[in-house]
Design a protein around this motif. Structure first.
Motif, short mmCIF file in Angstrom:
data_model
loop_
_atom_site.label_atom_id
_atom_site.label_comp_id
_atom_site.label_asym_id
_atom_site.label_seq_id
_atom_site.Cartn_x
_atom_site.Cartn_y
_atom_site.Cartn_z
N HIS A 36 0.83 -1.21 0.00
CA HIS A 36 0.00 0.00 0.00
C HIS A 36 0.86 1.26 0.00
O HIS A 36 2.09 1.17 0.15
CB HIS A 36 -0.97 0.00 1.19
N HIS A 38 1.39 3.96 1.95
CA HIS A 38 2.06 4.67 3.04
C HIS A 38 3.56 4.59 2.87
O HIS A 38 4.10 3.56 2.44
CB HIS A 38 1.64 4.07 4.39
N HIS A 41 5.98 1.71 3.62
CA HIS A 41 5.86 0.49 2.80
C HIS A 41 6.18 0.75 1.33
O HIS A 41 6.74 -0.11 0.66
CB HIS A 41 4.44 -0.07 2.92
N HIS A 94 -7.14 -1.34 4.65
CA HIS A 94 -6.35 -0.36 5.41
C HIS A 94 -6.54 1.05 4.87
O HIS A 94 -6.98 1.95 5.59
CB HIS A 94 -4.90 -0.81 5.36
N ASP A 115 -0.34 -3.64 6.22
CA ASP A 115 -1.20 -3.11 7.27
C ASP A 115 -2.62 -3.46 6.89
O ASP A 115 -2.97 -3.42 5.70
CB ASP A 115 -1.06 -1.58 7.37
N GLU A 330 4.21 5.31 9.46
CA GLU A 330 3.40 6.06 8.52
C GLU A 330 2.95 7.36 9.17
O GLU A 330 2.60 8.32 8.52
CB GLU A 330 2.17 5.26 8.07
#
Ligand SMILES: [Zn+2]
Length: 365
Positions: A36, A38, A41, A94, A115, A330
Motif C-alpha cells: 500500500h 504509506h 511500505h 487499510h 497493514d 506512517e
C-alpha cells in the motif's frame, strides 16, 4: 517447499528467494511488490514494482511518475507469476488500494498482509481473509489495551463539539493518506454537510480519492477560506501543521486528533478532542483475522510482537516475531507535497491574518 524458501525476512524487508523479489522493501531493490501507499511500505527508486493500480497511482502522486523503472498493476484476485511463484493481491481494508499479498508455490501459501483492518470503511476496499499456511501480520495495536471504539461514536464526539462551539474552527490532525479521507467520509455519514476545509498537503490525495468514486462531499482548501467560513468549520491538516504557524489563522480552534494512538497518547500531545479512529486492526481484530485465515503459523513483522506471538502460541499456532525495522512510521510521513509547491500559492493568501507561512507536510522527525 519450506515457507522460508518462499519468503523470509532480511534487513531490507521480506524477500522471496524462490521468486527473487521483495515485499515492501525499505531500500531500493530490483523487484518489489508493494502492499500500500504509506511511505513506510511504498518507497521510490525500485527497478520493477508490482502493486494494485490504486497503489501505483498513489505512489505516482507522492513521488512523481518516474518513481520506479517499470510498474505492473495487479488486480485483486488475479493470480500472477514471477519466477514460478504465484502472486495474488487481496484487499486489506487499510487505505484505498491496500492489499495483502499471497504467495504460493508447490502447495505452500504465505500471506503478507502489510497493514490491515477488518472493520467497515467506505474509503477502502473491504478486508478479506485469505486461507494460507503462514500468515504474516503486523502488531501495531497488539495489546489488550487497544480495543478501538466504533468510529461513528468517535465522530459523534466531533459533531457534538461543533454544535457546542459553533463559533470555533475544529482543527483535526490526520495523516494525509487514508485517515484524512476516512474522517471526511465519517463526517458525511454523521450528517455533517458543510464544506470541509483541508491543508494543501492533502489536496492531491483527496482529489484522487474523489476521482476513484469515494464520496467525500464539498472539500475546500483552508487557505482559500474567508475568515467567516472558519467559524464552526472542520479543518483537517497533517499532525505537524497543528502546532506550526499555519494553524494560527484559526482563532481559538478546538484541536482534535484522529488516531488509534489516542487511546493512550491524547494527554501527552495536548489534544483537546482525541478521536480514536484507527486504520489498523486492534487486539480483537488481529486475533479474529489471524484465526480466519486458518493458518498453521504466524510471523509478526513489527509492533507489539511479543504479546501477539504469546497469544498465538496459546491458540495452538506456531508463531515467531520477525523484529523488522522501518515499518510502523506512517505517522511520520515526509512525502506529502508541501502546500507551497502548488502553483496557486503564489497568489496572496487573503484568508490568513498573518503572512503566509510555508505549510509543512508531515515532517515530524
Ligand atoms: Zn499503512
Amino acid at each position: 517447499m519450506r515457507p522460508e524458501e518462499l519468503l523470509h525476512s532480511t534487513p531490507q524487508g521480506l524477500y522471496s528467494p524462490a521468486g527473487d523479489f521483495f515485499i515492501d522493501p525499505t531500500r531500493p531493490v530490483a523487484r518489489a511488490l508493494i502492499t500500500h501507499g504509506h511511505s513506510d511500505h511504498a518507497r521510490a527508486g525500485h527497478g520493477a514494482v508490482m502493486a494494485t493500480r490504486r497503489t501505483l497511482d498513489i505512489m505516482a502522486i507522492r513521488y512523481g511518475e518516474g518513481f520506479a523503472g517499470t510498474t505492473q498493476a495487479a488486480a485483486y484476485g488475479e493470480r500472477l507469476e514471477v519466477n514460478g511463484v504465484g502472486i495474488t493481491f487481496h484487499p486489506a481494508g487499510h487505505i484505498l488500494g491496500s492489499a495483502q499479498i499471497a504467495l504460493d508455490r508447490q502447495g505452500c501459501t504465505i500471506v503478507a498482509s502489510g497493514d490491515y483492518k477488518p472493520g467497515a470503511d467506505p474509503t477502502a476496499e473491504p478486508f478479506e481473509p485469505v486461507p494460507c499456511h503462514v500468515f504474516i501480520s503486523e502488531a501495531t495495536f497488539g495489546l489488550p489495551v487497544f480495543r478501538h471504539p466504533d468510529p461513528a461514536q468517535e465522530t459523534a464526539k466531533l459533531t457534538a463539539s461543533l454544535a457546542l462551539f459553533p463559533e470555533r474552527a475544529h482543527l483535526v490532525g490526520a495523516y494525509a493518506l487514508g485517515k484524512a479521507q476516512r474522517v471526511m467520509a465519517l463526517l458525511r455519514a454523521a450528517g455533517h454537510e458543510r464544506p470541509i476545509l483541508i491543508h494543501g498537503a492533502m489536496e492531491r490525495l483527496t482529489d484522487y480519492y474523489r476521482s476513484e468514486g469515494i464520496a467525500l462531499g464539498a472539500v475546500h482548501l483552508a487557505r482559500d477560506a474567508a475568515p467567516a467560513e472558519l467559524a464552526g468549520a472542520v479543518v483537517i491538516c497533517p499532525p505537524g501543521a497543528m502546532t506550526d504557524l499555519w494553524s494560527r489563522r484559526f482563532p481559538d480552534p478546538v484541536t482534535a486528533f484522529a488516531s488509534g494512538w489516542m487511546r493512550i497518547r491524547a494527554r501527552q500531545n495536548g489534544v483537546e478532542l482525541p478521536l480514536i479512529i484507527s486504520d489498523h486492526a486492534d487486539w480483537d481484530d488481529l486475533q479474529a483475522s489471524i484465526l480466519a485465515t486458518g493458518c498453521e503459523e504466524l510471523w509478526v513483522t513489527h509492533g507489539q510482537e511479543d504479546a501477539l506471538v504469546h497469544w498465538a502460541g496459546l491458540a495452538g499456532l506456531r508463531a515467531r516475531p520477525l523484529h523488522m525495522v522501518g515499518y510502523g512510521e506512517e505517522e511520520a510521513e515526509t512525502t506529502a507535497a508541501p502546500d507551497t509547491a502548488a502553483p496557486d500559492t503564489a497568489a496572496p493568501d487573503t484568508a490568513a491574518p498573518d503572512t503566509p507561512a510555508p505549510e509543512s507536510p508531515e515532517t515530524q522527525p
